[in-house]
Design a protein around this motif. Structure first.
Motif, PDB file in Angstrom:
ATOM      1  N   LEU A 148       0.822  -1.208   0.000  1.00 10.49           N
ATOM      2  CA  LEU A 148       0.000   0.000   0.000  1.00 10.49           C
ATOM      3  C   LEU A 148       0.855   1.258   0.000  1.00 10.49           C
ATOM      4  CD1 LEU A 148      -2.765   1.387   0.211  1.00 10.49           C
ATOM      5  CD2 LEU A 148      -2.576   1.163   2.701  1.00 10.49           C
ATOM      6  N   GLY A 149       1.849   1.323   0.891  1.00 10.68           N
ATOM      7  CA  GLY A 149       2.694   2.509   0.968  1.00 10.68           C
ATOM      8  C   GLY A 149       3.452   2.762  -0.315  1.00 10.68           C
ATOM      9  N   GLY A 150       4.024   1.701  -0.885  1.00 12.15           N
ATOM     10  CA  GLY A 150       4.767   1.840  -2.133  1.00 12.15           C
ATOM     11  C   GLY A 150       3.878   2.278  -3.283  1.00 12.15           C
ATOM     12  N   THR A 151       2.665   1.740  -3.334  1.00 17.31           N
ATOM     13  CA  THR A 151       1.726   2.104  -4.401  1.00 17.31           C
ATOM     14  C   THR A 151       1.288   3.555  -4.280  1.00 17.31           C
ATOM     15  OG1 THR A 151       0.919  -0.174  -4.536  1.00 17.31           O
ATOM     16  CG2 THR A 151      -0.488   1.550  -5.471  1.00 17.31           C
ATOM     17  N   LEU A 152       0.937   3.974  -3.070  1.00 20.27           N
ATOM     18  CA  LEU A 152       0.540   5.369  -2.875  1.00 20.27           C
ATOM     19  C   LEU A 152       1.702   6.318  -3.169  1.00 20.27           C
ATOM     20  CD1 LEU A 152      -1.667   5.158   0.344  1.00 20.27           C
ATOM     21  CD2 LEU A 152      -2.401   5.918  -1.927  1.00 20.27           C
ATOM     22  N   GLY A 153       2.912   5.912  -2.798  1.00 22.15           N
ATOM     23  CA  GLY A 153       4.082   6.725  -3.113  1.00 22.15           C
ATOM     24  C   GLY A 153       4.273   6.879  -4.607  1.00 22.15           C
ATOM     25  N   TRP A 154       4.071   5.790  -5.346  1.00 26.38           N
ATOM     26  CA  TRP A 154       4.200   5.840  -6.811  1.00 26.38           C
ATOM     27  C   TRP A 154       3.122   6.742  -7.403  1.00 26.38           C
ATOM     28  CZ3 TRP A 154       1.311   4.682 -11.129  1.00 26.38           C
ATOM     29  CH2 TRP A 154       2.012   4.630 -12.339  1.00 26.38           C
ATOM     30  N   SER A 224      -7.421   2.891   9.711  1.00 25.61           N
ATOM     31  CA  SER A 224      -6.253   3.677  10.119  1.00 25.61           C
ATOM     32  C   SER A 224      -5.039   3.380   9.246  1.00 25.61           C
ATOM     33  CB  SER A 224      -5.923   3.402  11.588  1.00 25.61           C
ATOM     34  OG  SER A 224      -5.659   2.026  11.799  1.00 25.61           O
ATOM     35  N   ASP A 225      -4.946   2.158   8.706  1.00 24.80           N
ATOM     36  CA  ASP A 225      -3.810   1.818   7.841  1.00 24.80           C
ATOM     37  C   ASP A 225      -3.828   2.647   6.564  1.00 24.80           C
ATOM     38  OD1 ASP A 225      -2.887  -0.223   9.600  1.00 24.80           O
ATOM     39  OD2 ASP A 225      -4.396  -1.587   8.788  1.00 24.80           O
ATOM     40  N   TYR A 226      -5.011   2.817   5.987  1.00 23.34           N
ATOM     41  CA  TYR A 226      -5.118   3.627   4.773  1.00 23.34           C
ATOM     42  C   TYR A 226      -4.783   5.087   5.058  1.00 23.34           C
ATOM     43  CZ  TYR A 226      -7.296  -0.211   2.210  1.00 23.34           C
ATOM     44  OH  TYR A 226      -7.544  -1.398   1.575  1.00 23.34           O
ATOM     45  N   MET A 227      -5.330   5.616   6.139  1.00 22.11           N
ATOM     46  CA  MET A 227      -5.091   7.017   6.459  1.00 22.11           C
ATOM     47  C   MET A 227      -3.611   7.264   6.786  1.00 22.11           C
ATOM     48  SD  MET A 227      -8.030   8.485   6.058  1.00 22.11           S
ATOM     49  CE  MET A 227      -8.292   7.302   4.737  1.00 22.11           C
ATOM     50  N   ALA A 228      -3.006   6.357   7.549  1.00 15.70           N
ATOM     51  CA  ALA A 228      -1.598   6.518   7.923  1.00 15.70           C
ATOM     52  C   ALA A 228      -0.698   6.454   6.695  1.00 15.70           C
ATOM     53  CB  ALA A 228      -1.193   5.448   8.938  1.00 15.70           C
ATOM     54  N   ALA A 229      -0.989   5.528   5.778  1.00 18.02           N
ATOM     55  CA  ALA A 229      -0.175   5.403   4.567  1.00 18.02           C
ATOM     56  C   ALA A 229      -0.297   6.646   3.704  1.00 18.02           C
ATOM     57  CB  ALA A 229      -0.601   4.163   3.783  1.00 18.02           C
ATOM     58  N   LEU A 230      -1.495   7.200   3.633  1.00 17.34           N
ATOM     59  CA  LEU A 230      -1.715   8.408   2.845  1.00 17.34           C
ATOM     60  C   LEU A 230      -0.918   9.577   3.403  1.00 17.34           C
ATOM     61  CD1 LEU A 230      -3.598   9.658   0.559  1.00 17.34           C
ATOM     62  CD2 LEU A 230      -5.031  10.415   2.461  1.00 17.34           C
ATOM     63  N   LEU A 231      -0.974   9.758   4.717  1.00 23.73           N
ATOM     64  CA  LEU A 231      -0.280  10.886   5.344  1.00 23.73           C
ATOM     65  C   LEU A 231       1.235  10.694   5.342  1.00 23.73           C
ATOM     66  CD1 LEU A 231      -2.712  11.445   8.352  1.00 23.73           C
ATOM     67  CD2 LEU A 231      -2.614  12.717   6.203  1.00 23.73           C
ATOM     68  N   ALA A 232       1.682   9.433   5.377  1.00 25.50           N
ATOM     69  CA  ALA A 232       3.119   9.158   5.426  1.00 25.50           C
ATOM     70  C   ALA A 232       3.849   9.613   4.171  1.00 25.50           C
ATOM     71  CB  ALA A 232       3.359   7.668   5.659  1.00 25.50           C
TER      72      ALA A 232
END
Length: 278
Positions: A148-154, A224-232
């Protein structure tokens, strides 16, 4: 085996499934293969649920993005092409991306080849100056990605400064590994949720929760995982939204079956974020 064996099997469900199916690596490839297999059935499933497309997904996009005319938009995980078609009809310059070859063919046929590009994510890599977009749309797809984090970062890296990210996902509060209806009487029911905290493969989908019982892979996460990944990754959250009856009052006012869970709960969660100017 033995005392509490069924409880332990549920707690270890993802591990046991991954080992049994050889899913310790290669998630993206296997996910693509499963969606290739499900593509035609999925298209039939979506064609029979036009109210969902119109009164949940498209109406959410209208409210959140507004006028898209002239915008360069990346439709990430575009599936069978409904969103790409809608965006194009409203004047956007659309680039469609999906990891399923069969889905890409369905989308290409449906949209008559009018989009800016039909491609894989790899096709957008490798240039000295990466292609950037005014908005990225990820409709019902982030629960299908493992990183998730890598995808949102991309996705963030593909946005212009000030560009917006529109996302809808399976609502994690109502799509955990164990969930379903418990009838109290002929006229009432209670929706039961268990294992909300278990993060990993959604075995409901794996074992037949996909369209026409064709298995696909998705990952259960907490809200919370989605929100945290988005803000990160440094995006600014503009809104969080859920569908409600004002978009289709006649349908929502009609008598509902006890197990008509699409209307007794909110199975879709969405959010809009933007990439700050500096």
């Amino acid at each position: 085996m033995g005392i509490l064996a069924s409880n332990l099997r549920e707690d270890m469900a993802e591990y046991l499934y991954r080992v049994g199916e050889g899913l310790t690596s290669g998630f993206l490839q296997q996910s693509g293969q499963r969606w290739d297999h499900a593509a035609q059935s999925w298209e039939q499933h979506r064609a029979g649920n036009r109210w969902t497309e119109e009164f949940i997904y498209r109406q959410s996009l209208r409210e959140q993005l507004g006028d898209v005319s002239g915008l360069r938009i990346l439709d990430f995980g575009g599936g069978s092409g409904e969103f790409s078609e809608f965006l194009h009809e409203n004047g956007a310059i659309v680039t469609y991306v999906d990891h399923s070859a069969q889905m890409r063919e369905i989308a290409r046929h449906k949209t008559n080849g009018v989009l800016e590009a039909y491609c894989l994510t790899e096709d957008l890599e490798g240039s000295a100056r990466p292609q950037l977009f005014d908005a990225v749309v990820a409709n019902m797809v982030l629960h299908d990605v493992e990183d998730l984090g890598g995808t949102l970062g991309w996705l963030s890296s593909r946005l212009e400064m000030g560009g917006r990210l529109f996302v809808t996902i399976l609502h994690p509060c109502f799509k955990p590994p164990v969930h379903g209806w418990s009838s109290l009487s002929e006229s009432s029911a209670r929706y039961m949720i268990d294992r909300y905290g278990n993060i990993g493969l959604n075995l409901t989908a794996v074992f037949g929760g996909g369209p026409s019982s064709i298995p696909t892979l998705n990952i259960h996460r907490r809200l919370s995982d989605y929100m945290a990944a988005l803000l990160a990754i440094g995006l600014v959250l503009d809104s969080v939204f859920e569908p409600d009856g004002r978009w289709h009052p006649e349908y929502f006012a009609s008598p509902l079956a006890v197990a008509d869970d699409w209307f007794r709960r909110a199975p879709v969660l969405g959010f809009l974020a933007h990439k700050p100017q500096c």
